[in-house]
Enzyme design. Structure first.
Site, PDB file in Angstrom:
ATOM      1  N   ASP A   1       0.828  -1.424  -0.037  1.00 49.77           N
ATOM      2  CA  ASP A   1       0.051   0.121   0.069  1.00 49.77           C
ATOM      3  C   ASP A   1       0.849   1.227  -0.110  1.00 49.77           C
ATOM      4  O   ASP A   1       0.383   2.121  -0.595  1.00 49.77           O
ATOM      5  CB  ASP A   1      -0.952   0.052   1.331  1.00 49.77           C
ATOM      6  CG  ASP A   1      -2.026  -1.250   1.094  1.00 49.77           C
ATOM      7  OD1 ASP A   1      -2.490  -1.666  -0.006  1.00 49.77           O
ATOM      8  OD2 ASP A   1      -2.550  -1.225   1.985  1.00 49.77           O
TER       9      ASP A   1
ATOM     10  N   SER B   1     -11.586  -1.291  -6.618  1.00 54.14           N
ATOM     11  CA  SER B   1     -10.720  -1.502  -5.425  1.00 54.14           C
ATOM     12  C   SER B   1     -10.968  -0.251  -4.209  1.00 54.14           C
ATOM     13  O   SER B   1     -12.092   0.466  -4.759  1.00 54.14           O
ATOM     14  CB  SER B   1      -9.354  -1.084  -5.750  1.00 54.14           C
ATOM     15  OG  SER B   1      -8.256  -1.372  -4.717  1.00 54.14           O
TER      16      SER B   1
ATOM     17  N   GLU C   1     -18.448  -0.553   7.369  1.00 51.24           N
ATOM     18  CA  GLU C   1     -18.554  -2.212   7.475  1.00 51.24           C
ATOM     19  C   GLU C   1     -17.095  -2.599   7.723  1.00 51.24           C
ATOM     20  O   GLU C   1     -16.140  -1.982   7.369  1.00 51.24           O
ATOM     21  CB  GLU C   1     -18.828  -2.709   6.088  1.00 51.24           C
ATOM     22  CG  GLU C   1     -20.406  -2.070   5.705  1.00 51.24           C
ATOM     23  CD  GLU C   1     -20.501  -2.314   4.179  1.00 51.24           C
ATOM     24  OE1 GLU C   1     -19.856  -3.181   3.553  1.00 51.24           O
ATOM     25  OE2 GLU C   1     -21.345  -1.704   3.355  1.00 51.24           O
TER      26      GLU C   1
ATOM     27  N   LYS D   1     -13.789  -4.461   6.853  1.00 51.49           N
ATOM     28  CA  LYS D   1     -13.167  -4.839   5.639  1.00 51.49           C
ATOM     29  C   LYS D   1     -12.467  -6.171   5.768  1.00 51.49           C
ATOM     30  O   LYS D   1     -11.429  -6.350   6.289  1.00 51.49           O
ATOM     31  CB  LYS D   1     -12.256  -3.816   5.183  1.00 51.49           C
ATOM     32  CG  LYS D   1     -11.489  -4.099   3.843  1.00 51.49           C
ATOM     33  CD  LYS D   1     -10.632  -2.778   3.517  1.00 51.49           C
ATOM     34  CE  LYS D   1     -10.300  -3.001   2.354  1.00 51.49           C
ATOM     35  NZ  LYS D   1      -9.372  -4.411   1.825  1.00 51.49           N
TER      36      LYS D   1
ATOM     37  N   ASP E   1     -10.477  -9.294   5.381  1.00 53.79           N
ATOM     38  CA  ASP E   1      -9.256  -9.510   4.336  1.00 53.79           C
ATOM     39  C   ASP E   1      -9.570 -11.096   3.816  1.00 53.79           C
ATOM     40  O   ASP E   1      -8.839 -11.898   4.150  1.00 53.79           O
ATOM     41  CB  ASP E   1      -8.098  -9.431   4.974  1.00 53.79           C
ATOM     42  CG  ASP E   1      -6.960  -9.430   4.376  1.00 53.79           C
ATOM     43  OD1 ASP E   1      -6.916  -9.299   3.149  1.00 53.79           O
ATOM     44  OD2 ASP E   1      -5.700  -9.645   4.822  1.00 53.79           O
TER      45      ASP E   1
ATOM     46  N   ARG F   1     -12.583 -11.931  -8.405  1.00 54.22           N
ATOM     47  CA  ARG F   1     -12.389 -10.576  -9.021  1.00 54.22           C
ATOM     48  C   ARG F   1     -11.278 -10.399 -10.321  1.00 54.22           C
ATOM     49  O   ARG F   1     -11.660  -9.711 -11.156  1.00 54.22           O
ATOM     50  CB  ARG F   1     -11.959  -9.620  -7.718  1.00 54.22           C
ATOM     51  CG  ARG F   1     -11.762  -8.122  -8.520  1.00 54.22           C
ATOM     52  CD  ARG F   1     -11.375  -7.301  -7.119  1.00 54.22           C
ATOM     53  NE  ARG F   1     -10.280  -7.360  -6.944  1.00 54.22           N
ATOM     54  CZ  ARG F   1      -9.588  -6.203  -6.117  1.00 54.22           C
ATOM     55  NH1 ARG F   1     -10.428  -5.286  -5.643  1.00 54.22           N
ATOM     56  NH2 ARG F   1      -8.265  -6.358  -5.916  1.00 54.22           N
TER      57      ARG F   1
ATOM     58  N   TYR G   1     -22.031  -7.708   0.731  1.00 54.80           N
ATOM     59  CA  TYR G   1     -22.065  -6.277   0.853  1.00 54.80           C
ATOM     60  C   TYR G   1     -22.596  -5.531  -0.382  1.00 54.80           C
ATOM     61  O   TYR G   1     -22.382  -4.266  -0.249  1.00 54.80           O
ATOM     62  CB  TYR G   1     -20.792  -5.681   1.859  1.00 54.80           C
ATOM     63  CG  TYR G   1     -19.413  -6.224   0.878  1.00 54.80           C
ATOM     64  CD1 TYR G   1     -19.259  -5.677  -0.562  1.00 54.80           C
ATOM     65  CD2 TYR G   1     -18.628  -6.895   1.305  1.00 54.80           C
ATOM     66  CE1 TYR G   1     -18.036  -5.886  -1.179  1.00 54.80           C
ATOM     67  CE2 TYR G   1     -17.254  -7.369   0.444  1.00 54.80           C
ATOM     68  CZ  TYR G   1     -17.313  -6.659  -0.692  1.00 54.80           C
ATOM     69  OH  TYR G   1     -16.289  -7.019  -1.399  1.00 54.80           O
TER      70      TYR G   1
ATOM     71  N   LYS H   1     -18.720   4.017   3.871  1.00 54.73           N
ATOM     72  CA  LYS H   1     -19.313   4.317   2.547  1.00 54.73           C
ATOM     73  C   LYS H   1     -20.487   5.462   2.821  1.00 54.73           C
ATOM     74  O   LYS H   1     -21.233   5.468   3.661  1.00 54.73           O
ATOM     75  CB  LYS H   1     -20.035   2.986   2.144  1.00 54.73           C
ATOM     76  CG  LYS H   1     -19.148   1.862   1.885  1.00 54.73           C
ATOM     77  CD  LYS H   1     -19.882   0.612   1.539  1.00 54.73           C
ATOM     78  CE  LYS H   1     -18.954  -0.767   1.100  1.00 54.73           C
ATOM     79  NZ  LYS H   1     -19.460  -1.912   0.880  1.00 54.73           N
TER      80      LYS H   1
ATOM     81  N   LYS I   1      -7.720   2.254   7.443  1.00 55.75           N
ATOM     82  CA  LYS I   1      -7.020   0.990   7.999  1.00 55.75           C
ATOM     83  C   LYS I   1      -6.631   1.466   9.539  1.00 55.75           C
ATOM     84  O   LYS I   1      -6.148   2.404   9.677  1.00 55.75           O
ATOM     85  CB  LYS I   1      -5.714   0.966   7.260  1.00 55.75           C
ATOM     86  CG  LYS I   1      -6.044   0.583   5.805  1.00 55.75           C
ATOM     87  CD  LYS I   1      -6.177  -0.862   5.594  1.00 55.75           C
ATOM     88  CE  LYS I   1      -6.498  -1.427   4.228  1.00 55.75           C
ATOM     89  NZ  LYS I   1      -5.371  -1.803   3.561  1.00 55.75           N
TER      90      LYS I   1
ATOM     91  N   CYS J   1      17.783 -34.062  20.655  1.00 58.07           N
ATOM     92  CA  CYS J   1      16.366 -33.621  21.168  1.00 58.07           C
ATOM     93  C   CYS J   1      16.382 -32.948  22.571  1.00 58.07           C
ATOM     94  O   CYS J   1      17.118 -33.508  23.573  1.00 58.07           O
ATOM     95  CB  CYS J   1      15.512 -34.672  21.008  1.00 58.07           C
ATOM     96  SG  CYS J   1      13.825 -34.441  21.901  1.00 58.07           S
TER      97      CYS J   1
ATOM     98  N   CYS K   1      14.704 -35.538  24.960  1.00 60.22           N
ATOM     99  CA  CYS K   1      15.339 -37.046  25.423  1.00 60.22           C
ATOM    100  C   CYS K   1      16.676 -36.878  25.353  1.00 60.22           C
ATOM    101  O   CYS K   1      17.293 -37.953  25.518  1.00 60.22           O
ATOM    102  CB  CYS K   1      14.392 -37.873  24.615  1.00 60.22           C
ATOM    103  SG  CYS K   1      14.925 -37.633  22.845  1.00 60.22           S
TER     104      CYS K   1
ATOM    105  N   CYS L   1      13.120 -35.498  15.715  1.00 55.76           N
ATOM    106  CA  CYS L   1      13.706 -36.349  16.960  1.00 55.76           C
ATOM    107  C   CYS L   1      13.212 -37.710  16.426  1.00 55.76           C
ATOM    108  O   CYS L   1      12.051 -37.872  16.372  1.00 55.76           O
ATOM    109  CB  CYS L   1      13.254 -36.109  18.096  1.00 55.76           C
ATOM    110  SG  CYS L   1      13.506 -37.164  19.382  1.00 55.76           S
TER     111      CYS L   1
ATOM    112  N   CYS M   1      10.842 -41.075  22.711  1.00 54.64           N
ATOM    113  CA  CYS M   1      10.743 -39.579  23.267  1.00 54.64           C
ATOM    114  C   CYS M   1       9.558 -39.211  24.138  1.00 54.64           C
ATOM    115  O   CYS M   1       8.564 -39.342  23.718  1.00 54.64           O
ATOM    116  CB  CYS M   1      11.403 -38.726  22.266  1.00 54.64           C
ATOM    117  SG  CYS M   1      11.175 -36.944  22.762  1.00 54.64           S
TER     118      CYS M   1
HETATM  119  S1  IVH Z   1     -16.830  -2.164  -1.146  1.00 53.67           S
HETATM  120  C1  IVH Z   1     -16.849  -0.907  -4.745  1.00 53.67           C
HETATM  121  N1  IVH Z   1     -17.018  -3.419   1.127  1.00 53.67           N
HETATM  122  O1  IVH Z   1     -11.851  -4.779  -0.203  1.00 53.67           O
HETATM  123  C2  IVH Z   1     -15.677  -0.872  -3.647  1.00 53.67           C
HETATM  124  N2  IVH Z   1     -15.113  -3.764   0.022  1.00 53.67           N
HETATM  125  O2  IVH Z   1      -9.891  -2.809  -1.334  1.00 53.67           O
HETATM  126  C3  IVH Z   1     -15.177  -2.192  -3.379  1.00 53.67           C
HETATM  127  N3  IVH Z   1     -13.634  -5.754   1.109  1.00 53.67           N
HETATM  128  O3  IVH Z   1     -11.967  -5.725  -3.367  1.00 53.67           O
HETATM  129  C4  IVH Z   1     -15.887  -2.976  -2.521  1.00 53.67           C
HETATM  130  N4  IVH Z   1     -14.901  -6.013   2.918  1.00 53.67           N
HETATM  131  O4  IVH Z   1     -12.425  -7.576  -1.678  1.00 53.67           O
HETATM  132  C5  IVH Z   1     -16.119  -3.518   0.042  1.00 53.67           C
HETATM  133  N5  IVH Z   1     -17.529  -4.350   3.348  1.00 53.67           N
HETATM  134  C6  IVH Z   1     -16.728  -4.220   2.325  1.00 53.67           C
HETATM  135  C7  IVH Z   1     -15.551  -4.964   1.984  1.00 53.67           C
HETATM  136  C8  IVH Z   1     -14.720  -4.896   1.049  1.00 53.67           C
HETATM  137  C9  IVH Z   1     -13.857  -6.429   1.976  1.00 53.67           C
HETATM  138  C10 IVH Z   1     -12.686  -5.775   0.034  1.00 53.67           C
HETATM  139  C11 IVH Z   1     -13.009  -6.206  -1.340  1.00 53.67           C
HETATM  140  C12 IVH Z   1     -12.353  -5.305  -2.308  1.00 53.67           C
HETATM  141  C13 IVH Z   1     -11.241  -4.693  -1.458  1.00 53.67           C
HETATM  142  C14 IVH Z   1     -11.080  -3.180  -1.719  1.00 53.67           C
END
Ligand code: IVH
Length: 695
Positions: A40, A85, A126, A128, A130, A149, A243, A311, A335, A430, A433, A448, A453
């Site tokens: 990032d 993204s 919401e 996020k 991973d 994706r 979502y 959002k 983040k 070991c 033992c 070992c 053991c």
């Molecule tokens: S919104 C249109 N909502 O984050 C905007 N994304 O870095 C994109 N992700 O590709 C989607 N939780 O894989 C949205 N509650 C959430 C999310 C979320 C995880 C991921 C998703 C996206 C990535 C963007």
């Protein structure tokens, strides 16, 4: 305007190249070599430079892209609208700056009472997750396509894999009488992920079998979704959270959608899981606070989240704000502060596992990482320590992501004392033992090999008695250590010689508990052959391989008598596994244990051997088998059905006549329920055969 120097141009080109490479490793190979935070940071630097020197921006810059190119293995899918993204914010100030940009672009909020929908002070926050984002397409209410994706524009068709994930609905209500009917074409997006506890269980199993550990839940989930064999995907407990609704959601939807909050409620009503932690906030300050509360909560959750997504709630405003480059303007990923900390590595110690594998770990000067004090961290194996040049006495970076076990990422070489520190080597003996250890040349692991053991024996007893193995009620880690420590148990067969008098003197034991424990031991004698084979803890023989072996050998004795060459001829067994079984069988001590198990009354033969061509009682009937059956292995059940004229398929459909289900049945059972396919257990199957051959 400043003229960019050729140095800057070269730096930008280099950044693009490096980002492109790491994007490829992450998106295509699922094998990143740098942290997301480091990635990032590079992308941000590139974006800033491109903003300062717009003439240096190119059409193929990674900032224009959402990720890497899709793999070639699956059919390609073009997303109806790109899967975007998100831009990042790393502090409340950056979130506020985003909010100001949003406000500048939008008309002033409407006066109270006027079109409430343009009130841009509403936000949804919401988690996020991973995981791995996917798109699901429902046509006339039925899931017809699921795609990854990919690069955001083109993904991979992984429909049959996604269908194996229980959290993904296979259809949605279309009936106009239902509380909410879906449109004829509905696209839903969300995140697939592997819960942390499932990830830890999976890795514990792999460690016990001396296999390479998965790096993190995200890559494990991504790997599972990209399996060409859906059965492998099905065997991983993946889950899903939705979502987003795409493809003109209002077209045909019985209730029009005006906001993201309504989207989330609607998804729930249509049968999609949404996150319980989603929040609706009426100001940006409240949204920041909600995100920060979530950051605090994060450590206690069963999934990894790398931030919170804020959002703009109104869909009309989202539309107005639109997209710039690779990300929407209407959302931002906030983040949390880092989960890494720096501390001193005091000492490197070594743990001995069930198969004798030696795992080095760091004893650290205690350090707090996101609210928890960390004193130990894994160092994986000798090669990891050497490759990262980690030495006792170093200042090290320690990471604690969602996983239970923190990791040492590497040393800070600049802080090493000028006189240097000694290199670390795996002990030659070991630590428990004292016997010499051996390094397996094919793996990074050192073992070992002394089967006496005590450290190994405690873990072996625990494994033998564990769930999925002989499942002895009440025999866990503590009792295993007591039994080995007091000399009552020298091998797993000794468990069956225990008496009440042996148990009563142990700490925490009284009459009732001793009786219950002995009853648990007695019951375990009748476990099916596959369980017994798995319980022995032969290196590389996990539960699936044990099932395979149980289908091929009538008894444990027969398996032990097989030569390495015989074993190599069994489809599904690699040379490594064949060698491991043969090596196990060649040890005198192991043969004695097996004889002792048999003498103690542990069932070591497959029960009810299959009679060939028994009847045509099941003629024309089709079966699907799922879960672990009490006495029959998967193969034996298949043979039994076939020997009576039935067919056995892999997937449950409307054409399936019966589902034969055992313990720990998964999605096939759910599907059979939904389709109304009758479900039999092993006893029902035998009854059905009897009834139909009699009639
Ligand atoms: S919104 C249109 N909502 O984050 C905007 N994304 O870095 C994109 N992700 O590709 C989607 N939780 O894989 C949205 N509650 C959430 C999310 C979320 C995880 C991921 C998703 C996206 C990535 C963007």
């Amino acid at each position: 305007m400043t003229e960019p120097s050729s140095d800057i141009a070269a730096h930008i080109a280099e950044l693009r190249r490096v980002i492109g490479y790491h994007g490829y490793r992450y998106q295509v190979l699922d094998d990143p070599v740098i942290s997301d935070a480091a990635y990032d940071t590079m992308v941000r630097e590139l974006m800033e430079l491109e903003q300062a020197y717009p003439e240096l921006k190119t059409a193929d810059s990674p900032t224009n892209r959402v990720g890497g190119a899709p793999l070639e293995r699956f059919e390609k899918v073009i997303h109806p609208t790109p899967m975007l993204s998100l831009d990042n914010a790393f502090s409340p100030a950056e979130v506020l700056a985003w909010y100001e940009r949003v406000t500048r672009l939008l008309p002033a909020p409407a006066a109270p009472g006027e079109a409430m929908q343009t009130d841009h002070t509403d936000f949804v926050v919401e988690p996020k997750i991973d995981g791995l984002s996917i798109s699901l397409l429902y046509q006339d209410g039925v899931l017809v396509r699921g795609a990854t994706r990919g690069d955001g524009y083109t993904g991979e068709d992984v429909t049959s894999n996604l269908r194996t994930i229980p959290a993904i609905p296979l259809h949605v209500p279309l009936d106009p009488q239902a509380p909410l009917a879906a449109p004829p074409l509905l696209e839903v997006r969300g995140e697939i992920f592997l819960p942390i506890d499932a990830f830890n269980t999976l890795n514990a199993q792999r460690q016990a079998q001396g296999e390479k550990l998965y790096a993190n839940p995200r890559n494990t989930a991504a790997g599972a979704v990209r399996q060409l064999d859906p059965a492998i995907t099905a065997s991983r407990p993946l889950t899903f959270i939705a979502y987003y609704i795409g493809v003109t959601p209002n077209q045909g939807l019985s209730i029009p959608l005006r906001s993201q909050w309504e989207v989330l409620q609607t998804l729930r009503t249509l049968g999609f899981p949404t996150n319980a932690t989603n929040r609706l906030c009426s100001t940006i300050e409240e949204a920041i606070q909600a995100a920060q509360e979530f950051f605090r909560l994060r450590q206690s959750l069963n999934y990894q989240a790398d931030g919170a997504v804020i959002k703009v709630n109104s869909l009309a405003l989202q539309q107005e704000l639109g997209i710039v480059g690779r990300a929407p303007r209407w959302a931002i990923a906030y983040k949390p502060p880092s989960e890494e900390a720096v501390t001193r590595l005091e000492r490197i110690a070594v743990n001995v596992g069930r198969t004798g594998v030696l795992t080095p770990f760091a004893i650290l000067e205690p350090v707090r990482i996101s609210g928890v004090t960390v004193t130990n961290a894994t160092l994986h194996n000798e090669d990891y320590i050497r490759d990262k040049d980690i030495r006792a006495g170093d200042w090290v970076v320690v990471k604690r992501a969602g996983e239970v076990i923190p990791q040492v990422l590497g040393p800070i070489i600049e802080r090493r004392p000028p006189e240097g520190l000694p290199e670390w080597h795996m002990p030659t003996h070991c630590p428990v033992c004292g016997e010499p250890v051996e390094r397996d040349p094919a793996e990074a692991a050192t073992y070992c090999v002394n089967d006496q053991c005590p450290a190994q024996l405690v873990r072996l007893v625990e494994h033998f008695a564990g769930r999925g193995a002989m499942d002895v009620e009440g025999l866990g880690e503590k009792l295993a250590a007591q039994l080995v420590g007091t000399g009552l148990v020298h091998n797993v067969a000794d468990i069956y010689r225990l008496t009440k008098e042996d148990l009563l003197p142990l700490e925490g034991f009284a009459e009732k508990k001793a009786v219950a424990c002995l009853a648990g031991i007695e019951v375990s004698k009748t476990r099916p052959l596959a369980r017994l084979i798995y319980a022995l803890g032969i290196r590389h023989v996990g539960s699936t391989i044990a099932e395979l072996l149980a289908s091929q050998f009538v008894s444990l004795e027969a398996l032990m008598a097989a030569s390495e060459v015989d074993l190599q001829h069994i489809g599904g067994l690699g040379p490594k596994i064949a060698h491991s079984i043969a090596a196990y069988a060649s040890r005198e001590a192991n043969r004695e244990v097996i004889a002792a198990l048999k003498a103690a009354g542990v069932l070591s033969s497959a029960v009810s051997p299959v009679q060939p061509a028994a009847s045509n009682a099941l003629d024309g009937l089709s079966f699907v088998i799922t879960g672990t059956l009490p006495t029959l292995s998967r193969q034996a059940a298949t043979d039994l059905i076939k020997s009576h004229g039935g067919r056995v398929g892999d997937a449950v459909s409307k054409k399936t006549d019966y589902l034969l289900a055992g313990e720990q049945a998964g999605s096939k059972l759910d599907k059979a329920h939904r389709l109304g396919v009758p479900i039999l257990d092993e006893a029902d199957l035998r009854a059905l055969i009897q009834q139909r051959s009699a009639g």
